[in-house]
Motif scaffolding. Structure first.
Motif, PDB file in Angstrom:
ATOM      1  N   GLY A 146       0.863  -1.190  -0.123  1.00 45.97           N
ATOM      2  CA  GLY A 146       0.109   0.035   0.113  1.00 45.97           C
ATOM      3  C   GLY A 146       0.885   1.444   0.121  1.00 45.97           C
ATOM      4  O   GLY A 146       0.321   2.541  -0.345  1.00 45.97           O
ATOM      5  N   TRP A 147       2.098   1.150   0.358  1.00 50.83           N
ATOM      6  CA  TRP A 147       3.096   2.483   0.345  1.00 50.83           C
ATOM      7  C   TRP A 147       3.694   2.602  -1.173  1.00 50.83           C
ATOM      8  O   TRP A 147       4.732   3.315  -0.963  1.00 50.83           O
ATOM      9  N   GLU A 148       3.224   2.129  -2.028  1.00 50.26           N
ATOM     10  CA  GLU A 148       4.078   1.867  -3.243  1.00 50.26           C
ATOM     11  C   GLU A 148       4.051   3.524  -3.686  1.00 50.26           C
ATOM     12  O   GLU A 148       5.086   3.696  -4.132  1.00 50.26           O
ATOM     13  N   ALA A 149       2.881   4.348  -3.746  1.00 52.77           N
ATOM     14  CA  ALA A 149       3.085   5.324  -4.072  1.00 52.77           C
ATOM     15  C   ALA A 149       4.003   6.619  -3.574  1.00 52.77           C
ATOM     16  O   ALA A 149       4.730   7.332  -3.935  1.00 52.77           O
ATOM     17  N   VAL A 150       3.993   6.355  -2.145  1.00 54.32           N
ATOM     18  CA  VAL A 150       5.009   6.967  -1.208  1.00 54.32           C
ATOM     19  C   VAL A 150       6.487   6.580  -1.642  1.00 54.32           C
ATOM     20  O   VAL A 150       7.320   7.184  -1.699  1.00 54.32           O
ATOM     21  N   TYR A 151       6.646   5.278  -1.765  1.00 59.39           N
ATOM     22  CA  TYR A 151       7.767   4.646  -2.220  1.00 59.39           C
ATOM     23  C   TYR A 151       8.321   5.417  -3.522  1.00 59.39           C
ATOM     24  O   TYR A 151       9.709   5.904  -3.427  1.00 59.39           O
ATOM     25  N   LYS A 152       7.468   5.407  -4.529  1.00 56.22           N
ATOM     26  CA  LYS A 152       8.113   5.914  -5.848  1.00 56.22           C
ATOM     27  C   LYS A 152       8.333   7.375  -5.652  1.00 56.22           C
ATOM     28  O   LYS A 152       9.354   7.954  -6.288  1.00 56.22           O
ATOM     29  N   ILE A 153       7.701   8.238  -4.555  1.00 59.83           N
ATOM     30  CA  ILE A 153       8.004   9.680  -4.827  1.00 59.83           C
ATOM     31  C   ILE A 153       9.364   9.774  -3.899  1.00 59.83           C
ATOM     32  O   ILE A 153      10.428  10.357  -4.539  1.00 59.83           O
ATOM     33  N   LEU A 154       9.717   8.969  -2.934  1.00 57.49           N
ATOM     34  CA  LEU A 154      10.903   9.206  -2.135  1.00 57.49           C
ATOM     35  C   LEU A 154      11.952   8.539  -3.136  1.00 57.49           C
ATOM     36  O   LEU A 154      13.166   9.198  -2.907  1.00 57.49           O
ATOM     37  N   VAL A 155      11.734   7.678  -3.672  1.00 58.10           N
ATOM     38  CA  VAL A 155      12.820   7.055  -4.489  1.00 58.10           C
ATOM     39  C   VAL A 155      13.301   7.969  -5.695  1.00 58.10           C
ATOM     40  O   VAL A 155      14.532   8.244  -5.975  1.00 58.10           O
ATOM     41  N   LYS A 156      12.121   8.575  -6.378  1.00 61.23           N
ATOM     42  CA  LYS A 156      12.602   9.792  -7.229  1.00 61.23           C
ATOM     43  C   LYS A 156      13.448  10.833  -6.770  1.00 61.23           C
ATOM     44  O   LYS A 156      14.255  11.356  -7.384  1.00 61.23           O
ATOM     45  N   ASP A 157      13.117  11.242  -5.390  1.00 59.55           N
ATOM     46  CA  ASP A 157      13.767  12.178  -4.987  1.00 59.55           C
ATOM     47  C   ASP A 157      15.130  11.930  -4.220  1.00 59.55           C
ATOM     48  O   ASP A 157      15.812  12.595  -3.708  1.00 59.55           O
ATOM     49  N   GLY A 158      15.678  10.760  -4.323  1.00 59.86           N
ATOM     50  CA  GLY A 158      17.145  10.464  -4.165  1.00 59.86           C
ATOM     51  C   GLY A 158      17.135   9.455  -2.972  1.00 59.86           C
ATOM     52  O   GLY A 158      18.285   9.227  -2.411  1.00 59.86           O
ATOM     53  N   TYR A 159      15.961   9.040  -2.408  1.00 62.81           N
ATOM     54  CA  TYR A 159      16.026   8.264  -1.214  1.00 62.81           C
ATOM     55  C   TYR A 159      16.297   6.881  -1.455  1.00 62.81           C
ATOM     56  O   TYR A 159      15.597   6.336  -2.042  1.00 62.81           O
ATOM     57  N   HIS A 160      16.743   6.002  -0.449  1.00 65.84           N
ATOM     58  CA  HIS A 160      17.016   4.510  -0.343  1.00 65.84           C
ATOM     59  C   HIS A 160      15.595   4.101   0.468  1.00 65.84           C
ATOM     60  O   HIS A 160      15.612   4.285   1.861  1.00 65.84           O
TER      61      HIS A 160
END
Length: 257
Positions: free
Chosen positions: A49-63
């Motif tokens: 369920g956290w996929e959308a948040v995950y994608k935003i964070l990864v795009k912003d350079g987070y692991h």
């Protein structure tokens, strides 16, 4: 004498230069943003369920690492979270939703965890269980079915969208209901033995219409933990309906803002 004095002055000057070089580096190291995010899901759902948040964070350079905790006991879920923390190569922002708040309260004592983010989450104190917190308020959550023969607790279908999946489409709510992961009675009654929020920065997200956790209880827990609270429009699973707002709070925690 003059030679000794000159040598001493050179030594003092060299030490001053060394300090001037080291201190700025130390300052940079202390203020550098955290790049590792570990997310712990709550009961009745999994990490997908956290996929959308995950994608935003990864795009912003987070692991980003998402824990698939078994929701079988506090100890089991803390072990799963610690396993994820052990894999990180530096400091971590630890995020928990709902029951996951209880988990990160205990697991957040890891030296790698630098700040905590509670998303519509429980924040127990030492000696408290999630059930203890629920029982402090008059109105109990709707739709929680009696435990089955194995001690597993599920949410009922008739109130699932109204409470847990508030804000989701009927199609999405039905899918979430049919894929729900139970919480055990043991997990619900296990008590926290060491509360990480006592010694680490705390950020919290409060939904505008949480029908799963009493909103007055959220206020009480967030105040007690001295949390920096962000109010976001949405229900209990607002990380799915408002991923940008939730990701923004996580990034604020990573940057110490």
């Amino acid at each position: 004498m003059k030679t000794n004095f000159t040598i001493r002055m050179i030594a003092v000057a060299a030490a001053a230069i060394l300090v001037s070089v080291i201190n700025p580096l130390k300052s940079v190291a202390q203020t550098a943003p955290i790049k590792n995010i570990v997310i712990v899901h709550g009961a009745f759902a999994d990490a997908s369920g956290w996929e959308a948040v995950y994608k935003i964070l990864v795009k912003d350079g987070y692991h980003v690492t998402l824990v698939q905790n078994p929701t079988s006991s506090l100890a089991d879920d803390v072990a799963a979270t610690n396993f994820a923390l052990d894999r990180q190569d530096g400091p971590v922002v630890l995020v928990g939703h709902s029951w996951g708040g209880t988990v990160i309260t205990q697991a957040g004592n890891s030296d790698k965890v630098k700040s905590l983010v509670y998303v519509a989450a429980f924040i127990p104190a030492v000696g408290e269980s999630t059930l203890d917190l629920v029982q402090t308020v008059k109105d109990q959550p709707k739709g929680i079915l009696p435990p089955d023969a194995k001690g597993n607790v599920y949410l009922g279908k008739s109130t699932f969208q109204e409470t847990f999946a508030n804000g989701q489409s009927k199609e999405k709510s039905d899918f979430m209901y049919d894929s729900q992961i139970p919480l055990t009675v043991k997990a619900f009654t296990d008590k926290v033995t060491d509360a990480a929020w006592k010694s680490k920065p705390v950020y919290a997200i409060k939904p505008s219409n949480d029908e799963t956790i009493d909103m007055g209880l959220e206020d009480t827990m967030y105040k007690r933990a001295n949390a920096k609270v962000t109010h976001v429009t949405g229900g209990h699973t607002l990380f799915m309906t408002q991923p940008k707002a939730v990701a923004a709070v996580i990034e604020a925690a990573a940057n110490g803002k």
